[in-house]
Write an enzyme that holds these catalytic residues in place. Structure first.
Site, short mmCIF file in Angstrom:
data_model
loop_
_atom_site.label_atom_id
_atom_site.label_comp_id
_atom_site.label_asym_id
_atom_site.label_seq_id
_atom_site.Cartn_x
_atom_site.Cartn_y
_atom_site.Cartn_z
N ARG A 180 41.48 32.27 23.36
CA ARG A 180 41.78 32.70 24.73
C ARG A 180 40.88 33.85 25.19
O ARG A 180 40.70 34.06 26.38
CB ARG A 180 43.25 33.13 24.81
CG ARG A 180 43.78 33.22 26.24
CD ARG A 180 45.24 33.63 26.30
NE ARG A 180 45.44 34.94 25.75
CZ ARG A 180 46.37 35.25 24.82
NH1 ARG A 180 47.19 34.32 24.38
NH2 ARG A 180 46.48 36.47 24.37
N LYS A 191 32.41 26.87 43.59
CA LYS A 191 31.63 26.50 44.77
C LYS A 191 30.14 26.48 44.43
O LYS A 191 29.68 25.59 43.74
CB LYS A 191 31.97 27.44 45.93
CG LYS A 191 33.49 27.62 46.16
CD LYS A 191 34.15 26.38 46.71
CE LYS A 191 35.67 26.41 46.72
NZ LYS A 191 36.34 27.56 47.27
N TYR A 249 40.62 34.25 52.28
CA TYR A 249 41.04 32.92 51.81
C TYR A 249 42.58 32.86 51.78
O TYR A 249 43.22 33.76 51.22
CB TYR A 249 40.45 32.73 50.41
CG TYR A 249 40.67 31.41 49.75
CD1 TYR A 249 40.14 30.25 50.28
CD2 TYR A 249 41.38 31.34 48.55
CE1 TYR A 249 40.33 29.05 49.63
CE2 TYR A 249 41.57 30.13 47.90
CZ TYR A 249 41.03 28.98 48.46
OH TYR A 249 41.22 27.79 47.81
C1 LIG Z 1 37.66 28.11 47.09
C2 LIG Z 1 37.75 29.56 47.33
C3 LIG Z 1 38.49 30.39 46.50
C4 LIG Z 1 39.31 29.84 45.35
O1 LIG Z 1 38.53 29.25 44.38
P1 LIG Z 1 39.16 28.10 43.42
O2 LIG Z 1 38.16 27.95 42.37
O3 LIG Z 1 39.39 26.92 44.28
O4 LIG Z 1 40.47 28.65 42.91
C5 LIG Z 1 38.47 31.75 46.73
N1 LIG Z 1 37.78 32.26 47.76
C6 LIG Z 1 37.07 31.51 48.60
C7 LIG Z 1 36.33 32.14 49.70
C8 LIG Z 1 37.04 30.12 48.42
O5 LIG Z 1 36.36 29.36 49.29
#
Ligand SMILES: *Cc1c(COP(=O)(O)O)cnc(C)c1O
Length: 396
Positions: free
Chosen positions: A62, A212, A115
């Site tokens: 972990r 992303k 977000y």
């Molecule tokens: C998608 C996103 C998140 C969350 O990320 P995940 O990997 O989907 O949990 C946080 N902040 C922004 C700006 C995002 O676009």
């Protein structure tokens, strides 16, 4: 990588060479992926050694692995941080950072443009723990000083906002926070860590949904928080105690994504700007929300603090029926609809977020569509959009 001390490495050069020493692993360029929960010790002496007791060496699955160590070291170097911590998702990086600064009776300022799940965590879950989350106008700048209370622990920024693209005056907010001993964190996902260096502007924690741009291929969920010396102990402790642990394959995909991140961002940013300019010139578009366009309200701040643009932006249509919007979007050839962004493929998404604003309501009348520009040829994308506008006109 060996760098000359007086020259910070360019991101593309740095990321082509991070990841540890190949000659400690049979010359393999990339670090291996360790699938492990149990880590064994040869002797009681080794088990009780200071390195193991103080967790300076790997002792349990972990706690990460040599693969996550390599990714975290690369992120810390990319953003000029002291250390970085990986998380199983971007949201987990955001919420654990909030938790690191949460205490009963405390107060946290969160941008109204954050977000939505980050907002909801701050309001609902932290609220139940006796923490007051207050939302602030992303255009507030130095005015944030008036909202700071004696019990304020953290200011949480996101810039540009990933739906409406407001750019915040980071140095002004940092100056007000530092004057009162308040920590600052930013969701830096939009810049990919390449075009904005929040720690150099005085921010304490720079967070990414690595899901992303960093992973970049729409196939992994991951988050990371890059910390300065002041924030590292609290964020690390919160990550350890909350059990944040990312799967080794996803961490590997993020490390692999870093290699091509600057090249992808440059291409996707340029394509996005081409699309934004094409959209801005159309009479059937109300406005384009893209900080790299000179008439965008955030343009001056973006020019001052960012060194480039990624490929995520939005545009507003005139009021349109859901049926006409369906005619426009349902049969696009290249653009697909989905909630993520930053992958190699172009996405278009009608946004609904009116309930997710407290102090700066969105006043647009028509639908807001968000585009994540992918790696396709810009002319092909423009043709796809042009046909979509023709279908919209035919259906209106
Ligand atoms: C998608 C996103 C998140 C969350 O990320 P995940 O990997 O989907 O949990 C946080 N902040 C922004 C700006 C995002 O676009």
């Amino acid at each position: 990588m060996t760098t000359r001390k007086d020259e910070p490495a360019a991101p593309e050069t740095l990321l082509a060479h991070v990841g540890g020493d190949p000659f400690t692993r049979h010359g393999a360029v990339n670090p291996p992926v360790y699938h492990a929960s149990t880590v064994l010790f040869r002797s009681v002496q080794e088990l009780l050694s200071p390195d193991v007791v103080q967790r300076r060496t790997w002792r349990y699955g972990r706690h990460g692995s040599p693969t996550s160590d390599a990714f975290e070291a690369a992120m810390a170097e990319l953003e000029g941080g002291c250390r970085a911590q990986v998380f199983p998702s971007g949201l987990s990086a955001c919420t654990t950072t909030l938790l690191a600064y949460a205490e009963s009776g405390g107060h946290i300022l969160v941008t109204d443009s954050a977000y939505a799940p980050t907002r909801n965590f701050a309001r609902e879950l932290l609220g139940r723990l006796g923490v007051t989350a207050e939302f602030y106008d992303p255009g507030i700048g130095a005015g944030i000083a008036a909202l700071i209370r004696p019990e304020t622990k953290l200011i949480f920024l996101e810039s540009p906002g990933s739906l409406t693209f407001e750019v915040q005056d980071i140095p002004a907010i940092v100056a007000a926070a530092r004057a009162r001993g308040v920590a600052t964190a930013i969701d830096n996902t939009w810049s990919g860590g390449v075009y904005l260096k929040p720690l150099a502007l005085g921010i304490d924690v720079s967070i990414h949904a690595a899901t992303k741009y960093i992973c970049g291929h729409s196939d992994a969920m991951l988050g990371v928080a890059v910390c300065n010396e002041a924030s590292w102990p609290a964020v690390k402790r919160a990550a350890m105690l909350s059990g944040a642990s990312a799967g080794p394959d996803d961490v590997y995909l993020a490390l692999r994504g870093l290699r091509t991140l600057p090249a992808r961002l440059a291409r996707q940013g340029a394509t996005g700007l081409t699309l934004a300019r094409w959209l801005a010139a159309r009479p059937d578009v109300v406005r384009v929300l893209h900080p790299a366009l000179p008439d965008d309200p955030g343009h001056a701040l973006w020019r001052r603090d960012f060194s480039g643009t990624s490929g995520l932006f939005a545009f507003e249509l005139p009021p349109t029926s859901p049926a006409a919007l369906g005619a426009m979007l349902d049969s696009m050839r290249l653009f697909k609809m989905g909630f993520s962004w930053g992958g190699f493929e172009s996405l278009i998404l009608p946004l609904s977020f009116r309930r997710d604003r407290d102090v700066r309501p969105w006043t647009g009348q028509g639908p807001l569509l968000r585009i994540s520009a992918g790696l396709e040829a810009p002319d092909d994308l423009i043709r796809d959009l042009d046909e979509a506008f023709s279908r919209l006109k035919g259906a209106s």
